[in-house]
Design an enzyme around this catalytic site. Structure first.
Site, PDB file in Angstrom:
ATOM      1  N   GLY A 239       0.833  -1.199   0.000  1.00  0.00           N
ATOM      2  CA  GLY A 239       0.000   0.000   0.000  1.00  0.00           C
ATOM      3  C   GLY A 239       0.864   1.243   0.000  1.00  0.00           C
ATOM      4  O   GLY A 239       2.024   1.208  -0.428  1.00  0.00           O
ATOM      5  N   SER A 240       0.295   2.326   0.506  1.00  0.00           N
ATOM      6  CA  SER A 240       0.999   3.612   0.483  1.00  0.00           C
ATOM      7  C   SER A 240       2.180   3.602   1.455  1.00  0.00           C
ATOM      8  O   SER A 240       2.226   2.816   2.409  1.00  0.00           O
ATOM      9  CB  SER A 240       0.014   4.707   0.878  1.00  0.00           C
ATOM     10  OG  SER A 240      -0.501   4.402   2.166  1.00  0.00           O
ATOM     11  N   GLY A 244       2.802   1.939   5.209  1.00  0.00           N
ATOM     12  CA  GLY A 244       3.980   1.109   5.498  1.00  0.00           C
ATOM     13  C   GLY A 244       4.744   1.601   6.705  1.00  0.00           C
ATOM     14  O   GLY A 244       5.193   0.811   7.541  1.00  0.00           O
ATOM     15  N   GLU A 261       5.739  -3.483   0.558  1.00  0.00           N
ATOM     16  CA  GLU A 261       5.654  -3.158  -0.876  1.00  0.00           C
ATOM     17  C   GLU A 261       4.864  -1.867  -0.978  1.00  0.00           C
ATOM     18  O   GLU A 261       3.642  -1.875  -1.017  1.00  0.00           O
ATOM     19  CB  GLU A 261       4.935  -4.279  -1.635  1.00  0.00           C
ATOM     20  CG  GLU A 261       5.609  -5.627  -1.562  1.00  0.00           C
ATOM     21  CD  GLU A 261       6.826  -5.737  -2.472  1.00  0.00           C
ATOM     22  OE1 GLU A 261       7.099  -4.783  -3.229  1.00  0.00           O
ATOM     23  OE2 GLU A 261       7.502  -6.773  -2.422  1.00  0.00           O
ATOM     24  N   CYS A 295       1.621   0.627  -8.809  1.00  0.00           N
ATOM     25  CA  CYS A 295       2.794   1.073  -8.047  1.00  0.00           C
ATOM     26  C   CYS A 295       3.951   1.319  -9.003  1.00  0.00           C
ATOM     27  O   CYS A 295       4.832   2.126  -8.727  1.00  0.00           O
ATOM     28  CB  CYS A 295       3.155   0.040  -6.992  1.00  0.00           C
ATOM     29  SG  CYS A 295       3.305  -1.616  -7.654  1.00  0.00           S
TER      30      CYS A 295
HETATM   31  P1  NAD Z   1      -3.449   2.230   1.326  1.00  0.00           P
HETATM   32  O1  NAD Z   1      -2.139   2.435   1.993  1.00  0.00           O
HETATM   33  O2  NAD Z   1      -4.498   3.255   1.506  1.00  0.00           O
HETATM   34  O3  NAD Z   1      -4.092   0.847   1.804  1.00  0.00           O
HETATM   35  C1  NAD Z   1      -3.442  -0.390   1.627  1.00  0.00           C
HETATM   36  C2  NAD Z   1      -3.922  -1.367   2.663  1.00  0.00           C
HETATM   37  O4  NAD Z   1      -3.424  -0.971   3.943  1.00  0.00           O
HETATM   38  C3  NAD Z   1      -5.437  -1.446   2.821  1.00  0.00           C
HETATM   39  O5  NAD Z   1      -5.797  -2.778   3.089  1.00  0.00           O
HETATM   40  C4  NAD Z   1      -5.709  -0.550   4.013  1.00  0.00           C
HETATM   41  O6  NAD Z   1      -6.890  -0.865   4.695  1.00  0.00           O
HETATM   42  C5  NAD Z   1      -4.488  -0.836   4.871  1.00  0.00           C
HETATM   43  N1  NAD Z   1      -4.096   0.252   5.768  1.00  0.00           N
HETATM   44  C6  NAD Z   1      -4.100   1.577   5.509  1.00  0.00           C
HETATM   45  N2  NAD Z   1      -3.567   2.244   6.532  1.00  0.00           N
HETATM   46  C7  NAD Z   1      -3.213   1.336   7.457  1.00  0.00           C
HETATM   47  C8  NAD Z   1      -2.601   1.406   8.733  1.00  0.00           C
HETATM   48  N3  NAD Z   1      -2.249   2.579   9.263  1.00  0.00           N
HETATM   49  N4  NAD Z   1      -2.349   0.264   9.392  1.00  0.00           N
HETATM   50  C9  NAD Z   1      -2.679  -0.933   8.857  1.00  0.00           C
HETATM   51  N5  NAD Z   1      -3.276  -1.072   7.667  1.00  0.00           N
HETATM   52  C10 NAD Z   1      -3.532   0.055   6.965  1.00  0.00           C
HETATM   53  O7  NAD Z   1      -3.116   2.003  -0.232  1.00  0.00           O
HETATM   54  P2  NAD Z   1      -4.113   1.914  -1.457  1.00  0.00           P
HETATM   55  O8  NAD Z   1      -4.653   3.273  -1.755  1.00  0.00           O
HETATM   56  O9  NAD Z   1      -5.060   0.784  -1.274  1.00  0.00           O
HETATM   57  O10 NAD Z   1      -3.107   1.479  -2.626  1.00  0.00           O
HETATM   58  C11 NAD Z   1      -2.319   2.355  -3.360  1.00  0.00           C
HETATM   59  C12 NAD Z   1      -0.908   2.387  -2.827  1.00  0.00           C
HETATM   60  O11 NAD Z   1      -0.349   1.078  -2.788  1.00  0.00           O
HETATM   61  C13 NAD Z   1       0.029   3.185  -3.719  1.00  0.00           C
HETATM   62  O12 NAD Z   1       0.895   3.932  -2.913  1.00  0.00           O
HETATM   63  C14 NAD Z   1       0.787   2.112  -4.482  1.00  0.00           C
HETATM   64  O13 NAD Z   1       2.039   2.520  -4.982  1.00  0.00           O
HETATM   65  C15 NAD Z   1       0.926   1.069  -3.422  1.00  0.00           C
HETATM   66  N6  NAD Z   1       1.181  -0.247  -3.996  1.00  0.00           N
HETATM   67  C16 NAD Z   1       2.449  -0.750  -3.918  1.00  0.00           C
HETATM   68  C17 NAD Z   1       2.729  -1.973  -4.500  1.00  0.00           C
HETATM   69  C18 NAD Z   1       4.124  -2.522  -4.464  1.00  0.00           C
HETATM   70  O14 NAD Z   1       4.271  -3.709  -4.742  1.00  0.00           O
HETATM   71  N7  NAD Z   1       5.145  -1.745  -4.139  1.00  0.00           N
HETATM   72  C19 NAD Z   1       1.726  -2.704  -5.141  1.00  0.00           C
HETATM   73  C20 NAD Z   1       0.443  -2.166  -5.189  1.00  0.00           C
HETATM   74  C21 NAD Z   1       0.186  -0.938  -4.605  1.00  0.00           C
END
Ligand code: NAD
Length: 505
Positions: A239-240, A244, A261, A295
């Protein structure tokens, strides 16, 4: 309109979002709606998991470890093979659901399911190749070796933009490595997760293995609980970067392992010698594909000044030909962003770009139609603009020009993220410089193809604020196991290492 599809995937108008060896009847975390981002319509509703439901799912995942780790790895591989077979059978429907819920165009929705199948195939082979090493011992009559053991339940937190493939990267490896999984998908894509759980249950439940793969649709608090819980020795979080950083701290507080990731801010250098026919096609897919929501999406284009005018002109023409439409319709290349929030982030970014001195060369607006559509956008940017260091999860491409390749590589690396990168060149020296230790600082570096659209055979992941994790192919499996160094003395004396003497009469 979609009822037949939902029926085939065993989805209802309201679904349980928690599976812990069985579907919980009515999880108590509140109800959410899954929306179709192309139309704004509600597809179905989901009861999410509360912290109490999390406790049930966590203890179930932990308990499953005791028996799953004892099953020989090739037999675990056989289960993964069967899961892959089910996915093959349901590829079309599951791919269409990805299109419906995440807004990906049809071929990308299908591609995601294909990626799951590929991961299963890879993991089946791997289940017979979880090799350790034998190392020459410095002591006589001793054998020194390494072996790999299952680690424990893995908490898998995933993002909306790869709603099923990223789960498979983790789950297929975790399973053959002997680890149960508890999956927390994005609340924006709960239905694809529930459909996948239904598919894997066909295999697991019929073999008395229910509970090896579990699911909890929940909010951040549930994500934080998974991160903090010692019953999950590994947390794989996608995720973002903000997410992370927060997850990493929680996991580190208990000295757990995290596999992160996170966000990318990917660049591509187009040199003086580049084949622009290749470059234009690659840039178009990498910058506009998935509506800029990968990503690995190309966000920064660094072009040799002698080629900039021609390249920008060709890109503007190609951008003008991008077919915008409903993502399930034949020929559509650009579908919607995931949500109204994402559209706002796009429009806010355009305003900031203008404030910071960027010039919008094409696009730059929301598209006037129902759903979350924005124009693919090219911006003439300046290196000093602060916004170019941030990932805006939308199809915005910043263009810079350069004279000297060293300076271009420096500009390329001068962002906090380090996921994917590319160079277009016909010159061997330039290509090798880009791949050298002083070249791209990213986890992925490509020559004459874009930064987006990786195969599963290589280890996937990035450096710096992208988090450092590696998933999918190569030896990424090692993150899901614990390494044990074993020494066996088959002699009759007890020599000590480093020649230490400790003789007591
Ligand atoms: P997001 O960070 O909003 O959410 C991702 C996941 O994390 C969700 O399941 C969410 O509920 C959970 N989450 C959010 N905040 C959290 C916290 N504080 N504690 C625990 N869990 C939490 O991301 P998104 O908007 O769903 O996805 C887009 C982002 O993901 C972009 O930044 C993209 O680059 C990244 N991404 C990275 C990869 C990679 O392999 N590097 C792959 C896909 C997406």
């Amino acid at each position: 309109m979609w009822q037949d599809l939902l029926n085939r995937l065993r989805l209802r108008s309201t679904n349980s979002g928690v599976y812990a060896g069985r579907w919980l009847d009515r999880p108590s975390g509140g109800e959410i709606e899954s929306l179709n981002p192309a139309t704004g319509e509600i597809i179905a509703k989901v009861h999410t998991g509360s912290l109490a439901d999390f406790e049930v799912a966590a203890s179930n995942s932990h308990a499953a470890f005791a028996s799953w780790r004892k099953l020989p790895a090739p037999q675990r591989g056989e289960i993964v093979r069967l899961i892959g077979e089910q996915l093959r059978k349901q590829k079309d429907d599951l791919g269409l659901l990805v299109t419906l819920e995440a807004g990906k165009i049809r071929s990308e929705g299908l591609g995601e399911v294909q990626e799951m199948i590929d991961m299963c195939d890879f993991a089946v082979g791997l289940s017979r190749q979880l090799y350790g090493l034998t190392i020459a011992s410095e002591r006589p009559d001793h054998r020194l070796m390494e072996q790999w053991h299952p680690l424990g339940a893995v908490g898998v937190i995933t993002a909306f933009n790869f709603p099923v493939a990223v789960w498979a990267w983790n789950a297929a490896l975790a399973l053959v490595c002997g680890d149960p999984v508890l999956w927390k998908p994005s609340h924006l894509t709960p239905l694809t997760a529930i459909a996948v759980q239904n598919i894997v249950n066909d295999v697991l439940e019929s073999r008395g293995l229910a509970g090896v793969l579990n699911l909890i649709v929940g909010d951040r608090d549930v994500g934080q609980s998974i991160a903090a819980d010692v019953r999950f020795p590994l947390i794989s979080a996608t995720g973002s970067t903000a997410m992370g950083k927060s997850v990493a701290v929680k996991v580190a507080e208990r000295l757990g392992r995290s596999l992160l990731e996170l966000g990318g801010n990917n660049g591509c250098i187009v040199t003086e010698s580049a084949d622009l026919d290749l470059a234009v096609r690659a840039i178009l897919f990498a910058a506009v594909g998935t509506a800029g929501q990968r990503c690995t999406t190309l966000r920064r284009l660094i072009v040799h000044e002698s080629r900039a005018e021609e390249l920008i002109a060709r890109l503007k023409k190609a951008y003008g030909n991008v077919k915008v439409g409903l993502p399930w319709e034949e020929g559509t290349v650009l579908g919607p962003l995931i949500s109204e929030d994402a559209v706002k982030q796009f429009t806010d970014a355009i305003a900031t770009i203008k404030q910071q001195g960027g010039e919008v060369l094409c696009g730059g607006s929301r598209i006037d139609r129902p759903g979350c559509y924005v124009q693919p956008t090219i911006v003439q940017a300046k290196p000093a603009m602060e916004i170019v260091k941030h990932e805006t999860f939308a199809p915005i491409l910043y263009v810079f020009t350069y004279q000297d390749l060293n300076a271009a590589i420096e500009l390329h690396n001068n962002v906090p993220q380090g996921l994917s990168s590319a160079i277009f060149t016909e010159r061997m020296r330039e290509a090798e410089q880009f791949l050298s230790p002083a070249g791209s600082d990213c986890g992925i570096a490509n020559v004459n193809l874009g930064p987006s659209g990786a195969e599963i055979g290589g280890a996937f992941g990035g450096e710096k604020e992208t988090g450092g994790g590696r998933e999918a192919g190569s030896d990424a499996w090692k993150a899901y196991m614990r390494r044990q160094t074993c020494t066996v003395n088959y002699g009759t004396t007890l020599p000590l290492a480093q020649g230490v003497k400790f003789d007591v009469e």
